[in-house]
Design a protein around this motif. Sequence first.
Motif, mmCIF file in Angstrom:
data_model
loop_
_atom_site.group_PDB
_atom_site.id
_atom_site.type_symbol
_atom_site.label_atom_id
_atom_site.label_comp_id
_atom_site.label_asym_id
_atom_site.label_seq_id
_atom_site.Cartn_x
_atom_site.Cartn_y
_atom_site.Cartn_z
ATOM 1 N N GLY A 44 0.739 -1.045 0.097
ATOM 2 C CA GLY A 44 0.159 -0.337 -0.339
ATOM 3 C C GLY A 44 0.818 1.635 0.246
ATOM 4 O O GLY A 44 0.635 2.407 0.603
ATOM 5 N N ILE A 45 2.307 0.961 -0.554
ATOM 6 C CA ILE A 45 3.284 2.262 -0.707
ATOM 7 C C ILE A 45 2.617 3.048 -2.408
ATOM 8 O O ILE A 45 2.789 2.164 -3.189
ATOM 9 C CB ILE A 45 4.287 2.116 -0.486
ATOM 10 C CG1 ILE A 45 4.831 1.922 1.338
ATOM 11 C CG2 ILE A 45 5.018 3.505 -0.441
ATOM 12 C CD1 ILE A 45 4.169 2.937 2.239
ATOM 13 N N LYS A 46 2.287 4.141 -2.226
ATOM 14 C CA LYS A 46 2.001 4.490 -3.813
ATOM 15 C C LYS A 46 2.540 6.227 -3.587
ATOM 16 O O LYS A 46 2.535 6.928 -2.744
ATOM 17 C CB LYS A 46 0.062 4.972 -4.088
ATOM 18 C CG LYS A 46 -0.056 3.505 -3.971
ATOM 19 C CD LYS A 46 -1.541 3.209 -4.237
ATOM 20 C CE LYS A 46 -1.939 1.694 -4.785
ATOM 21 N NZ LYS A 46 -3.028 1.876 -5.469
ATOM 22 N N ASP A 47 3.027 6.816 -4.553
ATOM 23 C CA ASP A 47 3.288 7.965 -5.383
ATOM 24 C C ASP A 47 2.153 8.728 -4.486
ATOM 25 O O ASP A 47 2.421 9.935 -3.445
ATOM 26 C CB ASP A 47 2.933 7.959 -6.792
ATOM 27 C CG ASP A 47 4.148 8.295 -7.296
ATOM 28 O OD1 ASP A 47 5.402 8.278 -6.898
ATOM 29 O OD2 ASP A 47 3.950 7.294 -8.639
ATOM 30 N N GLU A 48 1.176 8.344 -3.765
ATOM 31 C CA GLU A 48 -0.030 9.376 -2.950
ATOM 32 C C GLU A 48 0.219 9.513 -2.172
ATOM 33 O O GLU A 48 -0.289 10.703 -0.866
ATOM 34 C CB GLU A 48 -1.754 9.135 -3.394
ATOM 35 C CG GLU A 48 -1.976 7.763 -2.853
ATOM 36 C CD GLU A 48 -3.049 6.607 -3.665
ATOM 37 O OE1 GLU A 48 -2.491 7.231 -5.222
ATOM 38 O OE2 GLU A 48 -3.914 6.248 -3.090
ATOM 39 N N ASN A 49 1.093 8.495 -1.029
ATOM 40 C CA ASN A 49 1.333 8.783 0.142
ATOM 41 C C ASN A 49 2.604 8.433 0.400
ATOM 42 O O ASN A 49 3.338 8.099 1.408
ATOM 43 C CB ASN A 49 0.236 7.713 0.870
ATOM 44 C CG ASN A 49 0.797 5.819 0.707
ATOM 45 O OD1 ASN A 49 1.755 5.802 -0.420
ATOM 46 N ND2 ASN A 49 0.488 5.089 1.801
ATOM 47 N N LEU A 50 3.306 9.032 -0.271
ATOM 48 C CA LEU A 50 5.032 8.824 -0.975
ATOM 49 C C LEU A 50 5.869 9.998 0.078
ATOM 50 O O LEU A 50 4.809 10.801 -0.264
ATOM 51 C CB LEU A 50 5.541 8.286 -1.676
ATOM 52 C CG LEU A 50 6.926 7.823 -2.375
ATOM 53 C CD1 LEU A 50 6.920 7.061 -2.367
ATOM 54 C CD2 LEU A 50 7.759 8.446 -3.245
ATOM 55 N N ALA A 51 6.315 9.744 0.898
ATOM 56 C CA ALA A 51 6.988 10.596 1.535
ATOM 57 C C ALA A 51 7.981 11.867 0.920
ATOM 58 O O ALA A 51 8.527 11.185 -0.465
ATOM 59 C CB ALA A 51 7.808 10.527 2.564
ATOM 60 N N VAL A 52 8.696 12.674 0.944
ATOM 61 C CA VAL A 52 9.685 13.878 -0.216
ATOM 62 C C VAL A 52 10.597 13.001 -0.022
ATOM 63 O O VAL A 52 11.203 12.698 0.262
ATOM 64 C CB VAL A 52 9.423 15.193 0.926
ATOM 65 C CG1 VAL A 52 10.204 16.069 -0.410
ATOM 66 C CG2 VAL A 52 8.127 15.799 0.446
ATOM 67 N N GLY A 53 11.750 13.025 -1.476
ATOM 68 C CA GLY A 53 12.950 12.848 -1.171
ATOM 69 C C GLY A 53 12.579 11.813 -1.795
ATOM 70 O O GLY A 53 13.540 10.453 -2.362
ATOM 71 N N PHE A 54 11.489 10.450 -1.698
ATOM 72 C CA PHE A 54 11.956 9.003 -2.153
ATOM 73 C C PHE A 54 10.546 9.060 -3.376
ATOM 74 O O PHE A 54 10.020 9.732 -3.797
ATOM 75 C CB PHE A 54 10.910 8.823 -1.297
ATOM 76 C CG PHE A 54 11.274 7.795 0.010
ATOM 77 C CD1 PHE A 54 11.863 6.931 0.642
ATOM 78 C CD2 PHE A 54 10.777 8.700 0.568
ATOM 79 C CE1 PHE A 54 12.543 6.665 1.484
ATOM 80 C CE2 PHE A 54 11.474 8.711 2.608
ATOM 81 C CZ PHE A 54 12.384 7.596 3.136
ATOM 82 N N ARG A 55 11.319 8.326 -4.136
ATOM 83 C CA ARG A 55 10.562 7.386 -5.841
ATOM 84 C C ARG A 55 11.056 6.426 -5.150
ATOM 85 O O ARG A 55 11.120 5.467 -4.723
ATOM 86 C CB ARG A 55 11.651 7.960 -6.919
ATOM 87 C CG ARG A 55 13.189 7.223 -7.124
ATOM 88 C CD ARG A 55 14.231 7.909 -7.876
ATOM 89 N NE ARG A 55 15.096 7.676 -8.166
ATOM 90 C CZ ARG A 55 15.572 6.327 -8.571
ATOM 91 N NH1 ARG A 55 14.336 6.256 -9.446
ATOM 92 N NH2 ARG A 55 16.566 5.788 -9.054
ATOM 93 N N ILE A 56 9.309 6.087 -6.226
ATOM 94 C CA ILE A 56 8.967 4.324 -6.510
ATOM 95 C C ILE A 56 9.985 4.290 -7.769
ATOM 96 O O ILE A 56 9.721 4.266 -8.981
ATOM 97 C CB ILE A 56 7.705 4.408 -6.286
ATOM 98 C CG1 ILE A 56 7.314 4.697 -5.363
ATOM 99 C CG2 ILE A 56 7.189 2.677 -6.777
ATOM 100 C CD1 ILE A 56 5.556 4.463 -4.881
ATOM 101 N N SER A 57 10.456 2.545 -7.967
ATOM 102 C CA SER A 57 11.206 2.251 -8.978
ATOM 103 C C SER A 57 11.499 0.973 -9.282
ATOM 104 O O SER A 57 10.932 0.482 -8.105
ATOM 105 C CB SER A 57 12.179 2.862 -9.950
ATOM 106 O OG SER A 57 12.932 2.624 -10.852
ATOM 107 N N GLY A 58 11.663 0.276 -9.883
ATOM 108 C CA GLY A 58 12.004 -1.789 -10.289
ATOM 109 C C GLY A 58 13.132 -1.960 -9.499
ATOM 110 O O GLY A 58 14.035 -1.077 -9.203
ATOM 111 N N LEU A 59 13.142 -3.087 -9.700
ATOM 112 C CA LEU A 59 14.302 -3.990 -8.450
ATOM 113 C C LEU A 59 15.323 -3.767 -9.656
ATOM 114 O O LEU A 59 16.662 -3.807 -9.163
ATOM 115 C CB LEU A 59 13.865 -5.286 -9.034
ATOM 116 C CG LEU A 59 12.887 -5.392 -7.669
ATOM 117 C CD1 LEU A 59 12.409 -6.994 -7.361
ATOM 118 C CD2 LEU A 59 13.718 -5.815 -6.740
#
Lengths: 119, 123, 99
Positions: free
Chosen positions: A86-101
């Motif tokens: 349940g971690i998505k861009d909409e609840n992502l804290a500043v400075g983090f980015r979501i990407s692949g393995l």
Amino acid sequence: MNFGILVNEGPYTHEASDSAYQFCKAALAAGHQIQRVFFYHDGVNNATRLTEPPQDDRNIVNRWSKLAADHKVDLVVCVAAALRRGIKDENLAVGFRISGLGQLIESSIQADRMVTFGD
Amino acid sequence: MSEGQVKKIMYVNRKAPYGTIYALESLEVVLIAAAFDQDVSLVFMDDGVYQLKKGHQTKGIEVKNFQPTYRALDDYDINKLYVEKEALEARGLSEDDMCVPVEVKTAAEIGKLMDEQDVLLSF
Amino acid sequence: MLHIVNKSPLERNTLDSCLAAAQPGAAVLLIEDGVYAATRGNAAEGKLRAALARLEIYVLAPDLEARGMAQVLSDGVKPVDYAGFVDLVAKNRNCQSWL
């Protein structure tokens, strides 16, 4: 020297995230670089901006955000592990980015040393 | 990105499957790693050897059985799989119980292999 | 090579696994709950003492202090701070975290 860091546990339950943060801080203070911090398994929970710890406790999430802002540290959250939890861009804290393995493998190849923190 | 650079990367698996997610998510990393053309090896120590114990049947716990994925690793040219001898013995298992071809090595031999790696990733 | 152990020797077999694999001359750093292995009177003391003959053993002092165990640090185990942790990682070719 360039360090890659892997964090496998979430904040508060395990000391892993604290240890990783203290390691990064000490490495930067010694003039090293942190190439990337990759958050995997429950480690992705370090990236939620919905965290609200008591006032007299450290704010683990904000601490990572500040490290990213002050030292341009690349904080990457694994997309597959994040979606599971349940971690998505909409609840992502500043400075983090979501990407692949692939970002973890790339970090292993590019960094001079890779250090894992987990349970 | 990292053209031509080949590192020796070892994935260290020491945890049993299903009780925690580490085995499954570790396997997911290995599958992605295959695309990077690095010198990859997998080692199974301690309860990690249970990941390869033949015959997982997960219907009853309603969790995906990921054991077939280990059998697919060879298709990705990942064929250096090492299993700790002492771990098998301590669990009443033998090489025949493993779902894929493996090389059985003592903990000390695995330690020697670890020494030769550029990167060790443990989950 | 640097081996990092973060589990109490009385809760898990992590330290045993590490010591069985570590090659002579390797460095072992005890962090988090792993620091209890480096304290006098712990049941793992003999094991650690034997290991000191062939391995360099370090303990992360902030974790030891946090747990009120700094006064009972075993002889021969070298305390380091986080900067020392970073140095150990930098000076060893690779590291394995025994999670």
